[in-house]
Every structure is written in structure tokens, then in C-alpha cells.
Design a protein around this motif. Sequence first.
Motif, short mmCIF file in Angstrom:
data_model
loop_
_atom_site.label_atom_id
_atom_site.label_comp_id
_atom_site.label_asym_id
_atom_site.label_seq_id
_atom_site.Cartn_x
_atom_site.Cartn_y
_atom_site.Cartn_z
N GLU A 178 0.81 -1.23 0.00
CA GLU A 178 0.00 0.00 0.00
C GLU A 178 0.84 1.28 0.00
N THR A 179 2.05 1.17 -0.56
CA THR A 179 2.84 2.38 -0.78
C THR A 179 2.42 3.05 -2.08
N VAL A 180 2.04 2.23 -3.05
CA VAL A 180 1.57 2.71 -4.36
C VAL A 180 0.15 2.22 -4.58
N VAL A 181 -0.66 3.06 -5.20
CA VAL A 181 -2.04 2.71 -5.51
C VAL A 181 -2.19 2.60 -7.03
N LYS A 182 -2.85 1.54 -7.48
CA LYS A 182 -3.10 1.35 -8.91
C LYS A 182 -4.58 1.56 -9.18
N ILE A 183 -4.89 2.52 -10.06
CA ILE A 183 -6.26 2.78 -10.48
C ILE A 183 -6.31 2.58 -11.99
N GLU A 184 -7.02 1.53 -12.39
CA GLU A 184 -7.02 1.08 -13.78
C GLU A 184 -5.57 0.78 -14.17
N HIS A 185 -5.01 1.54 -15.13
CA HIS A 185 -3.64 1.27 -15.55
C HIS A 185 -2.67 2.33 -15.05
N MET A 186 -3.12 3.18 -14.17
CA MET A 186 -2.29 4.28 -13.69
C MET A 186 -1.86 4.04 -12.24
N TYR A 187 -0.70 4.59 -11.91
CA TYR A 187 -0.13 4.40 -10.57
C TYR A 187 0.07 5.75 -9.89
N VAL A 242 1.26 7.50 -5.76
CA VAL A 242 1.73 7.26 -4.40
C VAL A 242 0.55 7.38 -3.45
N SER A 243 0.41 6.43 -2.53
CA SER A 243 -0.73 6.45 -1.61
C SER A 243 -0.64 7.66 -0.68
N GLN A 244 -1.79 8.16 -0.27
CA GLN A 244 -1.83 9.31 0.62
C GLN A 244 -1.16 9.02 1.96
N GLY A 245 -1.34 7.79 2.45
CA GLY A 245 -0.73 7.42 3.71
C GLY A 245 0.79 7.48 3.65
N TYR A 246 1.34 6.97 2.55
CA TYR A 246 2.80 7.00 2.40
C TYR A 246 3.29 8.44 2.23
#
Length: 213
Positions: free
Chosen positions: A150-159, A161-165
Motif C-alpha cells: 500500500e505504498t503505491v495505488v493502482k487505479i485502472e492502468h495508472m499508478y 503514491v498512496s496518501q498514507g505514504y
Amino acid sequence: MGAPKHKWTPEEEEALMAGVLEHGIGKWRSILANPEYSSVLHSRSNVDLKDKWRNISVAATCGSRKKAKQGDDGGQQIIPASAPLALSYEPPQDLFTSVDNMILEAITNFTGPLGPDRNSILLYAEVKANMPMYMEPLVTSRLEHLINIETVVKIEHMYSVSQGYAAAKAIAEAELALAEAEVAAREADNAEAKAEAARIFAKVAMKALKATR
């Protein structure tokens, strides 16, 4: 049956990694022909190098796994014969950390309206970070690892950085800046104290000099 193979040493693993970085994946004969690595890998064959590199690649994808898992009832869970075997190889953390940081840098520096896709990250790795193309599987596996933790978030084909990180990184950077400011303040106080002591010493020395005249 052939003679059992002895366990790989850290020196052999480092030599294999360095050889792959220099000669490329699959160039096992070239690695063994290089005196820099053959002195360490002299007891290994082409097949040994190939098998070990496959284990390294699997470890990069799967991460560290326990050799045995405990069931809910406290007993040992039976692992199907078809399941991949747990590996004793410890991933080269320095290399993984460098690749992780490069991925986060690629995502953070992306200038498009949305986050970068996988190809954009690989292009950044090749062009900006000068990473060889044969390292693409490692970049891809580490990208999946960053998603899993959960450092990186993937939405469809895009990446992205997660808000928490991002928040944790901002807090860490602020704490580091505060600590550096405190160190600088202490050094300034020490410098001022030394300067004051020097001024006092100069005055005492001048009085002593005048008294001798």
C-alpha cells in the motif's frame, strides 16, 4: 545420483548478481569465463547459475516467505505439492531499495494529469535512471510489491503514491528538518560560547601584559 550441491554463499550470490548486471541474463558462460566472477563461482556450472537466478527472480516477485505456515487450529498447514517451494534466498535489499526509490521517483515526477502507467515507469527507469532493459522484470515485480504494501495505488492502468505514504514521508522529512535545525542551533550556541571565551581570554591576556610593563 549426483553429488549434492552445497548451499550458495553470500559471496557467490553477490558474484552472480554482479555478473548478471555486467553480462546480462542468460550469459552464464560469459559470467563463468570472467575471472572476476569465476574465482568465486568456480564450483558452479551454467545450470547452477541459471537455476539460482530463477530462484532470485521468484524471490523478487514473491518476497520472503515462511517455510511452513500454521493452521487456525495451531497445527502445521499442508502445502500442496504443486505450490512453489519456499526459498531460503535472502533478497538483495540494497538493490530492491534502489529500485523501489526509483519507482517512487518516477511516479512523483510524472507531469501528466494522471499517474504514469507501467510503460512510463519502465521508460523512466531506462532513460532517467540508466537501468538496463533486462532489469524490467525486477522493476515490475517491485512495483507489484509496492502495491501490495500500500505504498503505491493502482487505479485502472495508472499508478500513484498512496496518501498514507505521502503523509508519512512528509512527517519524516519535517522531523528530519527539525532535528537538523536543532543540531545547527546547538552548533551556533557552541560557536558563540567559544567566541565569548576567546574574548574573555584576550581581555585577561591584555591585562596580564599591561601588568608586566
